[in-house]
Design an enzyme around this catalytic site. Structure first.
Site, PDB file in Angstrom:
ATOM      1  N   CYS A 154      40.148 135.048 -44.173  1.00  0.00           N
ATOM      2  CA  CYS A 154      40.530 133.784 -43.543  1.00  0.00           C
ATOM      3  C   CYS A 154      41.879 134.003 -42.891  1.00  0.00           C
ATOM      4  O   CYS A 154      42.793 134.495 -43.507  1.00  0.00           O
ATOM      5  CB  CYS A 154      40.562 132.642 -44.557  1.00  0.00           C
ATOM      6  SG  CYS A 154      41.573 132.958 -46.006  1.00  0.00           S
TER       7      CYS A 154
ATOM      8  N   GLU B 198      46.641 138.955 -49.836  1.00  0.00           N
ATOM      9  CA  GLU B 198      47.589 138.766 -48.737  1.00  0.00           C
ATOM     10  C   GLU B 198      48.897 139.477 -49.022  1.00  0.00           C
ATOM     11  O   GLU B 198      49.833 139.411 -48.243  1.00  0.00           O
ATOM     12  CB  GLU B 198      47.809 137.270 -48.456  1.00  0.00           C
ATOM     13  CG  GLU B 198      48.118 136.448 -49.678  1.00  0.00           C
ATOM     14  CD  GLU B 198      48.049 134.943 -49.426  1.00  0.00           C
ATOM     15  OE1 GLU B 198      48.203 134.516 -48.268  1.00  0.00           O
ATOM     16  OE2 GLU B 198      47.848 134.201 -50.396  1.00  0.00           O
TER      17      GLU B 198
ATOM     18  N   HIS C 136      40.629 101.801 -31.210  1.00  0.00           N
ATOM     19  CA  HIS C 136      39.861 102.060 -32.423  1.00  0.00           C
ATOM     20  C   HIS C 136      38.389 101.700 -32.258  1.00  0.00           C
ATOM     21  O   HIS C 136      37.523 102.322 -32.857  1.00  0.00           O
ATOM     22  CB  HIS C 136      40.494 101.325 -33.607  1.00  0.00           C
ATOM     23  CG  HIS C 136      41.667 102.077 -34.163  1.00  0.00           C
ATOM     24  ND1 HIS C 136      42.698 101.482 -34.824  1.00  0.00           N
ATOM     25  CD2 HIS C 136      41.952 103.396 -34.119  1.00  0.00           C
ATOM     26  CE1 HIS C 136      43.583 102.410 -35.185  1.00  0.00           C
ATOM     27  NE2 HIS C 136      43.154 103.573 -34.762  1.00  0.00           N
TER      28      HIS C 136
END
Lengths: 99, 839
Positions: B617, B546, B304
């Site tokens: 998209c 769509e 980290h």
């Protein structure tokens, strides 16, 4: 004088062709006939024929690596120089051959 | 009754913190308990404890099982199966950028190898070059650990523990609130979740009660126990999690001994932290105005601390081993985070080398920057917005860093998954508003919940269906879950006060569906206005196209929708009636098929006829060769995953709008997807810049004063121009040739060259020297200009080699050399080179 030459260098990208050009230019200037075979990255180009070799007064090898088909020149007068030499001092080399 | 689900562990990195917390999250929504069993290691764990899960040392491919017991075990098992199948395989960390350092022992650049000073080698963990004075921690143990304490009553020690946990959690939360980026917030959240892990707490208490030790000792013993398991795991990423535990333990102990969990360290000037390690909280407490670099003896690539350094842009080298301890504090230190090198007390040659490197990194960055700043457009300036598909704030941040012109699709399903109830309006507002803030004026399109189908959300109680893709999903569920939709729309409306936010409705088949959402938005907006809550009353509401029926209802839909976005994945699936994930029919799913292109063309024309803008998209937007085709369709926007944005922008920038249109017309006239693809490839090929030299590969006033520096400068020119991949490896190839014989060819010219797999485009770089340079030992004639010839290994065809051969021949003549020596500018010199090569 009739000459044949082979140029070659380790990577075969640039120096092979510069040396060929240099030798051809110098020969023209000095009034010699020359044929130069290049062994570069594109393989063998402008390959010398048996007649070319047969009729040549001398063979000039300008190579930083072993020349392919060297046995073709057995019994001929063979002069070896570095590629750099051929590029830089072509006229001097050719004058030396004639002398 | 219990249910058992057996599986093979699918994540390449093993069961580390991220997959563990996802697994825990999936279980958190159920009342049943679940036990994770690893049959290889024989360890078991409570699946609701991240720490216990991580401690099972589960590796990729291990045979595992989940045993679920409880009232809702069937539903939980079903959710787990889905999680194991769909989500878990993707839960591995994204691989860090490939590093050239350490393991492969890449060759050192000549300037460093020749400098004659020791170069410490480690792992390139965070990129960039840093310079500063070495700073070391004053004392590793912090003094606190040494103090031996008598233990009080167990109940007293447990009470102390309560206080310390609360104070540490509060400190973590406070720090998260101050965090300067999403990465910091995420890591602090991960620490918080370890702190809240039931297993950790239980074990510490057990330790106090059964061994009668003090709270600090119990904390150390317990975290030490877990850290030991992690370290013994043989997995680098698990070992690195041990550092997180140690970090937390130290914070807890500091609080228990009366200190503060936070310890700030002030740095006097530009500093490089040199030590065995640095805890994540340690990094966060260092004064970051002055912290320029980090050099660590331990650590890897995924700790980290490293992730924090990367997010903050701080160069970092890890894995230096004992060498880190040998650095005298106060020494001038260079951290090369690109190669994983550290140089202490660098001599002038090394400093000059790194000056060059720093400058090169800056020009690489500004090159990207200029490109990123430019909005998507065709070569003749027709704008095509290139936006990003994202599912989280983290992805949104990456999107804007990658040059997105906006967020074209913010998927909100992930906010709703892996929990017991829908996220609150406030929680959603925070996310959407933050995205709008990041967007800084660019549009953010938030898609309303697309539940059902392959995105199950248990608490919505959606039925299991035979055919979910043709079933009760997305907009179709809104009537039944009106409150969930209303909360989301209110959050979107309120976020619109923070930027250009739009709402988009998925899976619309008929005008009635979008009309209802529209009506709800109007009434919610009126409600907000009545309460005086800031929002954009004219919020744009659009819809996805769509479903094929929508394509033929555009005039009616346009009365309700402000914009459209084609969801090409689903649209193609429904259009071809083929599931793209079903191997036996996926060949039928082909978005480049002329039939599908005709459908797209009709949709775009229809939308424009109604005066609406329209985007796309879907996967199709990600394919750079398809980008000119999409521009040819007349799309106003293309939205895709961030990593592809720059490629799509650069492809668009090379094609004119009329060429794109012609490409579309030619494609529409074809009969198969294969033929269309051939057309697209030919177009892409004709547009790529494959000229041998350009203004960028020429520098007429070289900075170098030696052959070593000149070779590097030439290589860097090609690197910055994007023509050479790994500059160090390519430089090494040039040197191997240079060492067989000098490449000075007389006439004041040197011709270094190499053939290498690192060359992307055959290229020639030119440097002209104001003061001639000696080209290696034994060379008497100084060089006035150097041409570097870069040839790609395995480059197809001889075409370029022939150009270079003819260029070489021309160099023997005075005329060409003089032309280069007298060229007034880079442009002219590059033109001469290209011209000479083509004769």
């Amino acid at each position: 004088m009739k000459l044949v030459a082979v140029t070659a260098c380790p990577t075969g990208i640039a120096h092979t062709y510069m040396a060929a050009e240099s030798l051809e230019k110098a020969a023209k200037k000095l009034g010699h006939a020359i044929r130069v075979e290049t062994q570069g990255a594109m393989g063998i180009e402008n390959a010398l024929s048996d007649d070319d070799v047969e009729g040549a007064d001398a063979v000039l090898l300008a190579a930083g690596i072993p020349v392919r088909g060297r046995e073709r020149f057995e019994g001929k007068r063979v002069v070896e120089v570095s590629v750099q030499e051929a590029i830089r001092n072509a006229e001097k080399i050719l004058s030396g051959l004639a002398g | 009754m219990a249910v058992e689900v057996a599986f093979e562990f699918p994540v390449p990195g093993g069961l580390h913190a991220r997959p563990a917390s996802l697994l825990r999250g999936t279980m958190a929504g159920f009342a049943s308990s679940a036990t994770f069993v690893n049959r290889r290691s024989g360890r078991t764990a409570n699946a609701k404890s991240t720490l216990a899960l991580v401690a099972t040392l589960t590796r990729h491919g291990d045979a595992c099982a989940l045993r679920i017991v409880g009232a809702d075990e069937e539903a939980a098992a079903e959710a787990l199966r889905r999680f194991l199948r769909d989500d878990l395989p993707l839960a591995g960390e994204t691989a860090p950028a490939p590093s050239r350092a350490a393991e492969s022992l890449a060759p050192l650049p000549r300037a460093l190898a020749a400098a004659g000073v020791p170069v410490l080698r480690g792992i390139a963990a965070s990129g960039g070059i840093a310079r500063g004075r070495a700073v070391a921690p004053e004392s590793a143990a912090d003094g606190a650990g040494a103090r031996e304490e008598a233990a009080g009553e167990a109940s007293f020690e447990v009470a102390r523990l309560d206080g310390a946990f609360a104070a540490t959690a509060a400190a973590l939360r406070a720090r998260a609130a101050r965090a300067v980026n999403e990465t910091e917030r995420a890591i602090l959240a991960a620490h918080l979740s370890i702190l809240e892990d039931p297993e950790l707490r239980t074990r510490i208490e057990d330790e106090i009660r059964s061994n009668g030790v003090s709270a600090p000792r119990a904390v150390r013993a317990t975290t030490g126990h877990f850290a030991g398991i992690l370290r013994a795991s043989g997995s680098a990423s698990l070992e690195e999690r041990a550092l997180d535990l140690k970090d937390l333990a130290e914070q807890l102990v500091r609080v228990l001994l009366g200190g503060s969990a936070d310890a700030s360290v002030v740095l006097a000037g530009d500093a490089v932290w040199v030590a065995e390690d640095l805890a994540p909280s340690g990094l966060l407490s260092l004064d970051r105005r002055h912290l320029k670099g980090i050099a660590l003896g331990g650590g890897g690539r995924t700790s980290h601390t490293v992730i924090l350094a990367r997010a903050a842009g701080i160069p970092c080298v890890t894995g230096l081993g004992g060498a880190a301890a040998s650095v005298t504090p106060g020494s001038e230190t260079i951290v090369d985070g690109e190669r994983g090198l550290v140089v202490v007390d660098p001599p002038p040659a090394v400093r000059r080398f790194y000056d060059g490197e720093t400058e090169k990194l800056a020009s690489l960055r500004s090159r990207l920057e200029a490109f990123r700043a430019a909005p998507g457009r065709t070569a003749d300036g027709r704008p095509v917005e290139v936006a990003a598909n994202v599912a989280s704030l983290e992805e949104a941040r990456l999107a804007f860093r990658s040059g997105a012109d906006g967020i074209g699709l913010f998927r909100t399903e992930f906010l709703f998954m892996n929990r017991r109830e829908p996220p609150s309006e406030e929680e959603q507002l925070h996310v959407y508003a933050e995205a709008a803030r990041m967007a800084a004026g660019r549009p953010v399109i938030v898609r309303t919940l697309d539940a059902g189908g392959d995105k199950p959300i248990p608490y919505l109680g959606l039925p299991r269906e035979k055919n979910p893709f043709l079933g009760f999903r997305a907009v179709r569920t809104y009537g039944e879950h009106r409150e969930v939709l209303a909360a989301q729309l209110r959050a979107i409306l309120r976020a619109s006060a923070f930027g250009k936010v739009r709402a988009m409705v998925p899976m619309v088949a008929t005008a009635e569906e979008i009309r209802e959402v529209r009506a709800l938005v109007r009434s919610l907006s009126a409600g907000l206005t009545a309460k005086g809550i800031a929002h954009d009353a004219g919020l744009e509401v659009g819809m996805m196209v769509e479903i094929p029926s929508a394509a033929f209802a555009l005039p009616a839909l346009a009365k309700e929708a402000d914009f459209f976005s084609i969801g090409s994945n689903d649209l193609a699936q429904y259009f071809f009636a083929a599931d793209r994930e079903n191997e036996r029919v996926s060949h039928l799913y082909s978005p480049l098929h002329p039939a599908f292109l005709r459908l797209l063309s009709a949709i775009v024309e229809g939308a424009h006829r109604e005066g609406r803008w329209i985007g796309l998209c879907g996967e199709m937007g990600r394919d750079p060769i398809a980008a000119p085709l999409l521009a040819g369709l007349g799309l106003d926007e293309i939205s895709l995953a961030s990593p592809g944005i720059s490629a799509v922008k650069s492809v668009l920038a090379r094609s004119r709008a009329d060429e794109c249109r012609a490409l579309l017309d030619a494609s529409l006239a074809k009969e198969s997807a294969g033929e269309v693809e051939t057309l697209l490839r030919a177009h892409a090929e004709s547009k790529s810049d494959r000229r041998l030299a350009s203004r960028e590969t020429v520098r007429l006033r070289a900075r170098s004063g030696s052959r070593e520096e000149a070779v590097r400068e030439l290589v860097d020119l090609l690197h910055v121009a994007g023509r050479v991949g790994d500059p160090d490896r390519f430089e090494e190839a040039v040197w191997r040739r240079e060492e067989t014989a000098s490449t000075a060819v007389g006439f004041g010219v040197a011709l270094p060259h190499a053939r290498s797999a690192d060359v992307r485009v055959n290229s020639i770089a030119l440097l002209r020297f104001d003061r001639p340079v000696a080209w290696g030992p034994g060379e008497t004639e100084p060089v006035r200009m150097a041409l570097l010839i870069a040839v790609a290994d395995g480059a197809p065809g001889d075409a370029h080699l022939r150009l270079i051969a003819s260029l070489s021949r021309r160099l023997v003549g005075d005329e060409f050399r003089e032309a280069l020596l007298s060229a007034p500018d880079e442009e002219e010199a590059a033109r001469r080179i290209v011209e000479a090569a083509s004769r």
